[in-house]
Design a protein around this motif. Structure first.
Motif, PDB file in Angstrom:
ATOM      1  N   ASN A 181     -22.050 -26.503  16.566  1.00 49.74           N
ATOM      2  CA  ASN A 181     -22.973 -26.966  17.598  1.00 49.74           C
ATOM      3  C   ASN A 181     -24.309 -27.406  17.000  1.00 49.74           C
ATOM      4  N   ALA A 182     -24.981 -28.308  17.710  1.00 54.38           N
ATOM      5  CA  ALA A 182     -26.301 -28.784  17.303  1.00 54.38           C
ATOM      6  C   ALA A 182     -27.347 -28.078  18.164  1.00 54.38           C
ATOM      7  N   GLU A 183     -28.205 -27.286  17.544  1.00 58.92           N
ATOM      8  CA  GLU A 183     -29.219 -26.569  18.332  1.00 58.92           C
ATOM      9  C   GLU A 183     -30.416 -27.478  18.595  1.00 58.92           C
ATOM     10  N   ARG A 184     -30.801 -27.562  19.859  1.00 58.39           N
ATOM     11  CA  ARG A 184     -31.947 -28.386  20.244  1.00 58.39           C
ATOM     12  C   ARG A 184     -33.047 -27.481  20.804  1.00 58.39           C
ATOM     13  N   LYS A 185     -34.287 -27.842  20.543  1.00 55.86           N
ATOM     14  CA  LYS A 185     -35.417 -26.950  20.817  1.00 55.86           C
ATOM     15  C   LYS A 185     -35.996 -27.112  22.218  1.00 55.86           C
ATOM     16  N   ILE A 186     -35.893 -28.312  22.774  1.00 56.92           N
ATOM     17  CA  ILE A 186     -36.448 -28.567  24.113  1.00 56.92           C
ATOM     18  C   ILE A 186     -35.445 -29.387  24.916  1.00 56.92           C
ATOM     19  N   ILE A 187     -35.537 -29.288  26.226  1.00 57.27           N
ATOM     20  CA  ILE A 187     -34.552 -29.944  27.093  1.00 57.27           C
ATOM     21  C   ILE A 187     -34.628 -31.464  26.961  1.00 57.27           C
ATOM     22  N   ASP A 188     -35.791 -31.983  26.590  1.00 59.30           N
ATOM     23  CA  ASP A 188     -35.941 -33.440  26.456  1.00 59.30           C
ATOM     24  C   ASP A 188     -35.096 -34.018  25.321  1.00 59.30           C
TER      25      ASP A 188
ATOM     26  N   SER B 261     -25.987 -31.203  31.026  1.00 57.86           N
ATOM     27  CA  SER B 261     -26.854 -30.243  30.326  1.00 57.86           C
ATOM     28  C   SER B 261     -28.199 -30.131  31.039  1.00 57.86           C
ATOM     29  N   ILE B 262     -28.747 -31.264  31.416  1.00 57.12           N
ATOM     30  CA  ILE B 262     -30.053 -31.277  32.081  1.00 57.12           C
ATOM     31  C   ILE B 262     -29.950 -30.580  33.435  1.00 57.12           C
ATOM     32  N   ASP B 263     -28.876 -30.839  34.180  1.00 58.16           N
ATOM     33  CA  ASP B 263     -28.656 -30.167  35.468  1.00 58.16           C
ATOM     34  C   ASP B 263     -28.534 -28.658  35.282  1.00 58.16           C
ATOM     35  N   ASN B 264     -27.741 -28.224  34.298  1.00 62.80           N
ATOM     36  CA  ASN B 264     -27.540 -26.792  34.080  1.00 62.80           C
ATOM     37  C   ASN B 264     -28.823 -26.095  33.652  1.00 62.80           C
ATOM     38  N   TYR B 265     -29.667 -26.763  32.916  1.00 58.22           N
ATOM     39  CA  TYR B 265     -30.949 -26.188  32.506  1.00 58.22           C
ATOM     40  C   TYR B 265     -31.794 -25.866  33.742  1.00 58.22           C
TER      41      TYR B 265
ATOM     42  N   ASP C 187     -27.346 -47.260   9.690  1.00 61.37           N
ATOM     43  CA  ASP C 187     -28.507 -47.399   8.814  1.00 61.37           C
ATOM     44  C   ASP C 187     -29.807 -47.237   9.581  1.00 61.37           C
ATOM     45  N   THR C 188     -29.697 -46.987  10.873  1.00 60.07           N
ATOM     46  CA  THR C 188     -30.892 -46.841  11.704  1.00 60.07           C
ATOM     47  C   THR C 188     -30.783 -45.559  12.527  1.00 60.07           C
ATOM     48  N   THR C 189     -31.860 -45.184  13.185  1.00 58.23           N
ATOM     49  CA  THR C 189     -31.879 -43.937  13.962  1.00 58.23           C
ATOM     50  C   THR C 189     -30.792 -43.966  15.033  1.00 58.23           C
ATOM     51  N   PRO C 190     -29.870 -42.978  15.043  1.00 59.03           N
ATOM     52  CA  PRO C 190     -28.793 -42.983  16.023  1.00 59.03           C
ATOM     53  C   PRO C 190     -29.291 -42.695  17.437  1.00 59.03           C
ATOM     54  N   TRP C 191     -28.468 -43.062  18.409  1.00 57.94           N
ATOM     55  CA  TRP C 191     -28.801 -42.872  19.828  1.00 57.94           C
ATOM     56  C   TRP C 191     -28.989 -41.397  20.182  1.00 57.94           C
ATOM     57  N   LEU C 192     -28.320 -40.498  19.424  1.00 55.36           N
ATOM     58  CA  LEU C 192     -28.437 -39.056  19.624  1.00 55.36           C
ATOM     59  C   LEU C 192     -28.607 -38.440  18.244  1.00 55.36           C
ATOM     60  N   SER C 193     -29.517 -37.476  18.127  1.00 56.22           N
ATOM     61  CA  SER C 193     -29.809 -36.944  16.791  1.00 56.22           C
ATOM     62  C   SER C 193     -28.602 -36.242  16.177  1.00 56.22           C
ATOM     63  N   MET C 194     -28.517 -36.304  14.857  1.00 52.07           N
ATOM     64  CA  MET C 194     -27.401 -35.729  14.107  1.00 52.07           C
ATOM     65  C   MET C 194     -27.436 -34.202  14.176  1.00 52.07           C
ATOM     66  N   THR C 195     -26.302 -33.577  13.878  1.00 57.67           N
ATOM     67  CA  THR C 195     -26.269 -32.135  13.698  1.00 57.67           C
ATOM     68  C   THR C 195     -26.983 -31.797  12.387  1.00 57.67           C
ATOM     69  N   GLU C 196     -27.779 -30.727  12.383  1.00 56.97           N
ATOM     70  CA  GLU C 196     -28.602 -30.378  11.221  1.00 56.97           C
ATOM     71  C   GLU C 196     -27.775 -30.180   9.950  1.00 56.97           C
ATOM     72  N   GLU C 197     -26.536 -29.727  10.092  1.00 54.05           N
ATOM     73  CA  GLU C 197     -25.734 -29.370   8.921  1.00 54.05           C
ATOM     74  C   GLU C 197     -25.110 -30.567   8.215  1.00 54.05           C
ATOM     75  N   TYR C 198     -25.265 -31.800   8.752  1.00 56.14           N
ATOM     76  CA  TYR C 198     -24.469 -32.917   8.241  1.00 56.14           C
ATOM     77  C   TYR C 198     -24.647 -33.244   6.751  1.00 56.14           C
TER      78      TYR C 198
END
Length: 559
Positions: free
Chosen positions: A374-381, A388-392, A433-444
């Motif tokens: 899993n990818a841990e995210r720090k804020i709901i944004d 996910s946003i609804d469940n938060y 080669d550019t910033t993806p639409w969703l951030s990568m998992t930290e472990e990649y």
């Protein structure tokens, strides 16, 4: 002779196109990216790919809100790109199945736009509209809030079981149904091998539309008991099969939540609606409800084993199953099933073995074969997923702190499996080669498709099932769960005539001693580098799985 059950032999790989491979460096995966990676899938041993929606869509629910069933969303490419992908896949012996989303459309679909323009339009009958000054009932949508959305200039509401931008189609209208069937047949004529069918048990609603006792502080009640697998759905599903799928040698995989086990024969038996369906009874063991993530459970391996055993027995008695541990709606299996301190490559291999050799067609979700977590995210944004946003916010509404709410979402978010595929250790993991639409998992940087032991293990699993010495047993053999093992060990045997193959998995963080009741064994596959054995016993490490046969066993009489 045409093999009508060809799909029983397949290994199916699910692709989330937005996150698989970006070929034009806009940060979004696309069809040409999938095409580029077909050799990787061939080497892995995949025989069929299931591609999540690539159709024209405003992407409110990442493609499950379709505005043109027969168009390709520009961010993924063109129909010419898809035709090229289909041709190249077929050359490699890889079949292609698509997602079929026919419970609802996008609110930007021309049908819905026409319905909004004129209350006398025949397209009003393509959706579910109700007149009134207030919402017709208190049903809660799957993504939160009322299932009813008011039209801006009328005392009229339309129904949506999911997001308000996903109005439900009115399956009570025969003209609408014929439009759907025509579209399906045109895709099958194009040469695809079949469909995974989204949320299909929602197409029949109770026509009384009566309110229910509230089950949350919002005063609403889940719509599931009035909109999912309701009496009369059999008429729609039989007609769907007869007008489309039955005319082709195609595979159909139903996403069919809410179907009780006693009805599985109708869905997957001889003459059933589909080739196979997913069973969510064991996959959702970590939560009381698949759509209420704050209702966590303290599940045990024994409970999981009982659910898995029951599922396999029902599937075996009625037809064929679609076996999975991950998909685009589930978190990563390593993070979900394995205690944090044991989330290793070996454990990822063990959880893979546990499900892969069950009876049924195995499904692999993209990057599962890398042992992704899993990818841990720090804020709901930082979340993209609307669920996910609804469940938060629902968790906070139900009395949990923002920190607790974020914890629930991090554990269960659908974004966990939607992160871009890490092909290598370079910036953005070789996905783009550019910033993806969703951030990568930290472990990649440390976990990617280069020199990955879990990937090598998956190749072995697939080769064993498809081409190994016991391939026919692992594909066609019956399954029997074994009771004479510790609660933390899940053990079953696959039996074909006088040939028997065993799979034992220790799904716990403690060592477990098991008696194999055999002098010696022939080990086909081991999640770990070693196997501690003493005479008739073996000591399984935490999260260790082994696949073996007993030497000199005859007629499948071993336990």
């Amino acid at each position: 002779m045409i093999n009508k059950n060809w799909w029983e032999k397949e290994v199916i790989y699910q692709i989330y196109p937005k996150s698989f491979k970006d070929s034009n460096n806009d940060g979004i995966g696309d069809i040409q990216g999938i095409r580029e990676k077909l050799p990787y899938l061939k080497e892995l041993g995949i025989t069929t790919v299931w591609i999540c929606p690539i159709f024209t869509s405003p992407m409110v629910d990442n493609g499950y809100d379709i505005s043109d069933f027969e168009g390709i969303n520009p961010e993924f490419g063109t129909m010419a790109d898809f035709d090229q992908l289909l041709k190249d896949a077929n050359k490699l012996g890889i079949k292609v199945i698509l997602d079929l989303v026919i419970n609802h459309t996008s609110d930007e679909h021309p049908w819905f736009q026409e319905a909004l323009k004129d209350k006398e339009s025949p397209y009003r009958e393509y959706y579910i509209f109700k007149e009134g000054k207030t919402e017709p009932n208190n049903w809660r949508s799957i993504f939160g809030g009322s299932v009813w959305e008011k039209l801006p200039n009328e005392d009229t509401y339309y129904f949506h079981a999911f997001d308000k931008k996903q109005p439900d189609l009115n399956w009570e209208n025969p003209k609408l149904r014929q439009e759907i069937y025509g579209m399906i047949n045109r895709w099958l004529e194009k040469g695809i091998a079949g469909f995974r069918i989204d949320s299909i048990t929602f197409i029949k609603k109770d026509q009384d539309f009566s309110s229910l006792p509230a089950d949350g502080v919002d005063g609403l009640a889940s719509c599931k008991s009035k909109t999912r697998n309701r009496p009369g759905i059999e008429r729609f599903l039989n007609e769907l099969k007869e007008e489309t799928f039955e005319k082709y040698n195609c595979v159909t995989v139903g996403e069919a939540p809410g179907v009780p086990y006693e009805e599985y024969g109708d869905f997957i038996g001889d003459g059933g609606y589909f080739s196979m369906i997913f069973d969510f009874n064991y996959s959702d063991i970590d939560v009381e409800s698949g759509s209420d993530w704050f209702k966590r459970t303290n599940w045990t391996t024994k409970e999981f084993k009982e659910k898995l055993k029951r599922s396999q027995e029902v599937l075996q008695a009625n037809g064929w199953g679609a076996n999975f541990i991950e998909n685009h709606d589930q978190p990563r299996a390593v993070s979900k099933f394995i205690k944090p301190e044991f989330q290793t490559n070996e454990a990822a291999q063990a959880i893979g073995m546990l499900y892969f050799f069950l009876r049924g067609t195995p499904f692999i979700y993209q990057a599962q074969e890398l042992g992704m977590q899993n990818a841990e995210r720090k804020i709901i944004d930082q979340f993209n997923d609307i669920s996910s946003i609804d469940n938060y916010y629902r968790s906070i509404q139900e009395g949990f702190t923002p920190e607790e709410a974020l914890g629930f979402v991090n554990q269960r978010s659908r974004d966990n499996t939607r992160t871009p595929f890490p092909w290598d250790a370079s910036q953005y993991g070789g996905f783009s080669d550019t910033t993806p639409w969703l951030s990568m998992t930290e472990e990649y940087p440390n976990r990617n498709a280069q020199s990955n032991p879990v990937l090598a293990h998956y190749k072995q699993m697939i080769a064993l099932r498809q081409h190994g010495a016991v391939s026919d047993v692992l594909t066609n053999g019956t399954i029997v769960f074994l009771d004479n093992v510790p609660d933390n060990v899940i053990a079953y045997k696959r039996v074909l005539k006088d040939r028997v193959v065993y799979c034992y998995t220790n799904l716990s963080d403690t060592e477990e001693l098991v008696s194999l009741d055999a002098g010696s064994i022939d080990l086909f596959l081991n999640s770990h580098d070693d196997l501690v054995s003493e005479t008739n016993d073996v000591k399984l490490h935490p999260y260790q799985s082994i696949l073996f046969k007993k030497i000199n066993e005859v007629n499948g009489n071993g336990n």
